[in-house]
Design a protein around this motif. Structure first.
Motif: not given
Length: 450
Positions: A255-260, A262-269
């Motif tokens: 959910e947090l990834a969906q709301q933030r 787009p950030d490749a590093a954050a998505l990868h983490a």
């Protein structure tokens, strides 16, 4: 009690079979007694008659017809309990107290003859012989006692077999009623359990008979089923409890990834952390499936003789580096020539789990010992540490699935390590005991030597 149901029981049918066998036994006994007693009395009569014929010949001096007639007339007047007949070759009666008879040579019986002067009615058994001039001499005596004995034996048989049949049938009815009561108790218990009373057990009457033995076995089976059902309920609850946390974290993270933005590093983490949680979930289910497979006993087909000494040295060598990285020490004291009958892969996992469990629950500087020695007819393997140990009241409980000392479940693990170890030892008919190492935990596994 229903009479129709009573007579349809297998015990009552068995009683009828016993009654038939008893009747057959009585019949054999009756025939034997009847034949032996009758033959004995007839033989005694024949001996007596033969002696009397000899007396007649002695009294007659010679075997002429006139001498025999005088001897028979004299014997008839004495009324010594014998019947006499002397007739010529034409069948005319010359002397005696019997009517003319067909000249049958040898022993003969005359059943219910016509009324005689001295006896109103009697049965005669005697012996006949030809005289020197072609006549016929017969001497007999009453056979009434023989026929009375026959009637007495027959009546005794009828009364005896009748009483025996009544006793057998009455005993069979009582036995069948007792069996029905015991079976009804089992049936009623089964109905109560089906209705939902899972604590119901079959009552024992304390006699120690086969029904008590059966009831005890069934009660043990019901206890085992109850434990398994409780374990299944507990497993279901624990699965829901243990998987709820990682699944909740997965949802929150996604959910947090969906709301933030787009950030490749954050998505990868996020993906990396998600994969860690998924791996933990898969590991939990894999351990559950492995325990279920072990408890089914299917792996027993692959049992072979395993060199336990070599296996334990291998486990020690594999875990030595990891234990040293945690500033802990592992000391192995393993006797040579130890072997057991089992599954090598499962035994390796068993002792790997025990060593890993000891290392995980000990702090830096802890000492872990892995030992194996022969104790009489058994082989004992011990994994001991000087860590925090397990409280006495929890040592049996931690062998169950999902039971962890960390009630908050904040530390890594799924609570299946010792449960898996317990399943493996049970499959190998071994005995796993958790004891106090003062301080720390001492895990002992005893095998029967191969």
């Amino acid at each position: 009690m229903n009479l129709r149901r009573l007579v349809r029981t297998s015990s009552f049918r068995l009683t009828l079979l016993y009654a038939a066998l008893t009747g057959a036994s009585f019949l054999v006994l009756f025939v034997t007694v009847f034949w032996s007693t009758t033959s004995f009395m007839q033989h005694q009569i024949d001996i007596t008659v033969a002696a009397e014929i000899k007396e007649v010949h002695t009294a007659a001096v010679d075997d002429s017809t006139d001498s025999l007639r005088r001897a028979i007339e004299s014997s008839t007047k004495q009324a010594g309990g014998f019947y006499y007949l002397l007739q010529d070759r034409d069948g005319r009666v010359l002397a005696g107290d019997l009517p003319p008879l067909e000249p049958v040579i040898g022993v003969r019986e005359w059943l219910e003859p016509q009324r005689l002067p001295r006896y109103p009615k009697t049965d005669i058994r005697g012996s006949g012989e030809a005289t020197a001039d072609g006549g016929y001499l017969f001497v007999g005596t009453s056979a009434h006692e023989v026929h009375e004995l026959r009637e007495s034996v027959a009546q005794s048989f009828l009364w005896g077999v009748g009483a025996a049949m009544l006793l057998v049938l009455a005993g069979g009815a009582l036995m069948s009623a007792a069996v029905l009561r015991r079976i009804e108790a089992v049936s009623q218990t089964s109905r109560d359990i089906v209705a939902g009373d899972l604590q119901r057990r079959i009552p024992l009457n304390g006699s120690g008979d086969e029904f008590d033995h059966l009831a005890d076995s069934l009660n043990a089976m019901l206890d085992r089923i109850g434990v398994l059902m409780e374990g299944l309920r507990q497993v279901s609850t624990d699965i829901a409890h243990d998987l709820r946390t990682p699944l909740t974290r997965l949802r929150q993270r996604l959910e947090l990834a969906q709301q933030r933005a787009p950030d490749a590093a954050a998505l990868h983490a996020t993906i990396t952390a998600t994969l860690v949680d998924i791996d933990a979930i898969l590991q939990t289910f894999g351990a559950l499936l492995r325990i279920a497979q072990i408890e089914s006993g299917a792996r027993k087909a692959s049992f072979r003789t395993v060199d336990l000494s070599e296996l334990l040295h291998t486990v020690a060598e594999i875990y030595q580096p990891a234990i040293e990285e945690k500033s802990q020490t592992l000391r192995a004291d393993i006797a040579t020539g130890l072997s057991v009958h089992g599954d090598r892969e499962l035994l390796t996992q068993l002792f790997a789990n025990l060593v890993e469990n000891a290392s995980r629950h000990c702090d830096a500087g802890a000492r872990i010992a892995l030992g194996a020695h022969r104790r009489g007819d058994a082989i004992e393997v011990v994994v001991a540490d000087n860590g925090r140990g397990i409280p006495v009241e929890l040592r049996e409980k931690v062998l169950q699935r999902f039971v962890r000392l960390d009630a908050s479940r904040t530390t890594p693990g799924n609570g299946l390590g010792l449960a898996l170890a317990h399943a493996v030892t049970t499959l190998h008919d071994a005995d796993l005991q958790l004891g106090d190492n003062a301080p720390g935990l001492r895990v002992s596994v005893r095998f029967a030597a191969a």
